[in-house]
Enzyme design. Structure first.
Site, mmCIF file in Angstrom:
data_model
loop_
_atom_site.group_PDB
_atom_site.id
_atom_site.type_symbol
_atom_site.label_atom_id
_atom_site.label_comp_id
_atom_site.label_asym_id
_atom_site.label_seq_id
_atom_site.Cartn_x
_atom_site.Cartn_y
_atom_site.Cartn_z
ATOM 1 N N ASN A 1 0.578 -1.505 0.272
ATOM 2 C CA ASN A 1 -0.354 0.133 0.367
ATOM 3 C C ASN A 1 1.281 1.323 0.263
ATOM 4 O O ASN A 1 0.519 2.083 0.056
ATOM 5 C CB ASN A 1 -0.559 0.035 1.108
ATOM 6 C CG ASN A 1 -0.782 -0.238 2.578
ATOM 7 O OD1 ASN A 1 0.758 -0.476 2.398
ATOM 8 N ND2 ASN A 1 -1.094 0.522 3.601
ATOM 9 N N LYS A 2 1.954 1.657 0.240
ATOM 10 C CA LYS A 2 2.757 2.479 0.125
ATOM 11 C C LYS A 2 3.077 3.134 -1.717
ATOM 12 O O LYS A 2 3.061 2.576 -2.069
ATOM 13 C CB LYS A 2 4.373 2.247 0.594
ATOM 14 C CG LYS A 2 4.364 1.297 1.748
ATOM 15 C CD LYS A 2 4.192 2.355 3.141
ATOM 16 C CE LYS A 2 3.996 2.615 4.624
ATOM 17 N NZ LYS A 2 2.882 0.867 4.809
#
Length: 371
Positions: A178-179
């Site tokens: 999710n980064k």
């Protein structure tokens, strides 16, 4: 994916270097080092693993205290427990939502009088925005507390013109799925000291000694990143600046589209740096816009839109109910009134319009109900 990853992955397969050594690992560390002011780097399996290794290198162990931002994800705290140490949770300030230097100063002065100073401070840069690192670094230097920047959420952001993770002696990054850039799973240690990186590299590779047979004199971990995943990271790193620009554009569009609704504001951008807007986060004024973020999450799920409340402060987590905290009221108020919106770099204008329309309907309905 950016489209550049496939060439690095293909080269790993062509060379048959797929596991925990190879040109992509060397290249990923080298290219990230070039991005981060020439700091020494070590790619590992996760940001949590990176923090665990750094805290061990700093000598954190049973009976020690480690101060940490309370408004964060649990990965900023678990490594403290791995080492048998005690977390001390420190409150936020409202300018950036990060750790409050004034609260920290009060805590450190009191802890010094009691001979209870923490061994280290884990300073989280929340949602892509830096804490006021220089002020906090000065306090850590004064009280001889090791400072670790938790830059898991802030790659691509800047502080007074400096790239993230370039102020303290140690910083950690995350490349979770999710980064802002990802290796699907992974992390990195960023350090001033080449010797420190050498020591942690050994621990991350099961602490094998340089012998023909398997010899181990120290405790080690299997915290290695694979050459394939490092190839994904290299391809992602080529578009980091584009990703930051895209996320900032998403945040600006939310800000402009919701500007006419009283009591709704985007997380502020502190004067000392550039916010990467890893996540676009709204804050609702409890007087003008008395809404429960959890209720909004459920309302938007009906339209197949995923949102989340702001991180629940660590000092309110059941696991840490007996932990010491310093303040906490600001972090609690941000949790009670904050909502993280869809923020992907690839979020289309049409998809963002759908989020905005659904959010406006939900807010209108919630305000009517409150009245």
């Amino acid at each position: 994916m950016s489209g550049h990853e496939q060439s690095y992955i293909a080269e790993a397969f062509r060379a048959n270097w797929l596991t925990t050594a190879g040109a992509n690992l060397d290249g990923f560390e080298r290219e990230m080092s070039a991005r981060l002011a020439g700091r020494h780097t070590l790619a590992v399996s996760s940001g949590t693993a990176a923090l665990h290794l750094v805290l061990r290198y700093l000598g954190v162990g049973p009976g020690d205290r480690v101060a940490v931002s309370t408004l964060t994800f649990a990965g900023s705290v678990f490594p403290i427990l791995y080492l048998g140490a005690e977390p001390v949770f420190v409150d936020s300030e409202r300018q950036s939502w990060n750790l409050d230097p004034d609260v920290l100063e009060s805590y450190l002065r009191d802890a010094a009088r009691r001979d209870e100073l923490p061994k280290a401070l884990v300073l989280v840069h929340l949602y892509g925005q830096h804490a006021d690192v220089d002020r906090i670094r000065a306090l850590c230097d004064e009280f001889e507390v090791a400072l670790v920047e938790d830059a898991a959420e802030s790659l691509g952001a800047t502080y007074k013109g400096r790239e993230t993770g370039c102020t303290a002696d140690f910083a950690i990054l995350s490349f979770n799925g999710n980064k802002i850039i990802t290796t699907t799973g992974g992390g990195m240690i960023v350090a001033r000291s080449a010797d420190a990186i050498r020591a942690m590299r050994k621990w991350a590779h099961q602490s094998r000694e340089p012998a023909v047979e398997y010899v181990h004199e120290e405790l080690g971990y299997n915290y290695r990143m694979s050459n394939v995943l490092a190839g994904i990271g290299r391809g992602q790193l080529t578009v980091l600046d584009e990703r930051v620009a895209a996320r900032r554009a998403v945040a600006a569009r939310y800000r402009d589209a919701l500007a006419d609704i009283p009591g709704v504001a985007l997380q502020p951008e502190a004067e000392w740096g550039t916010h990467s807007r890893w996540l676009s986060v709204l804050l609702f004024d409890p007087e003008e816009r008395p809404v429960d973020p959890a209720t909004l999450v459920l309302a938007l799920e009906v339209d197949d839109i995923e949102t989340r409340p702001v991180w629940r402060p660590m000092h309110t987590q059941p696991l840490f109910r007996h932990a010491r905290r310093v303040g906490g009221e600001v972090a609690e108020s941000l949790f009670a009134s904050g909502l993280c919106l869809p923020s992907s770099s690839s979020l289309s204008a049409a998809a963002q319009d759908r989020v905005i329309d659904a959010l406006r309907r939900a807010l209108t309905g919630s305000l009517a109900a409150a009245r």
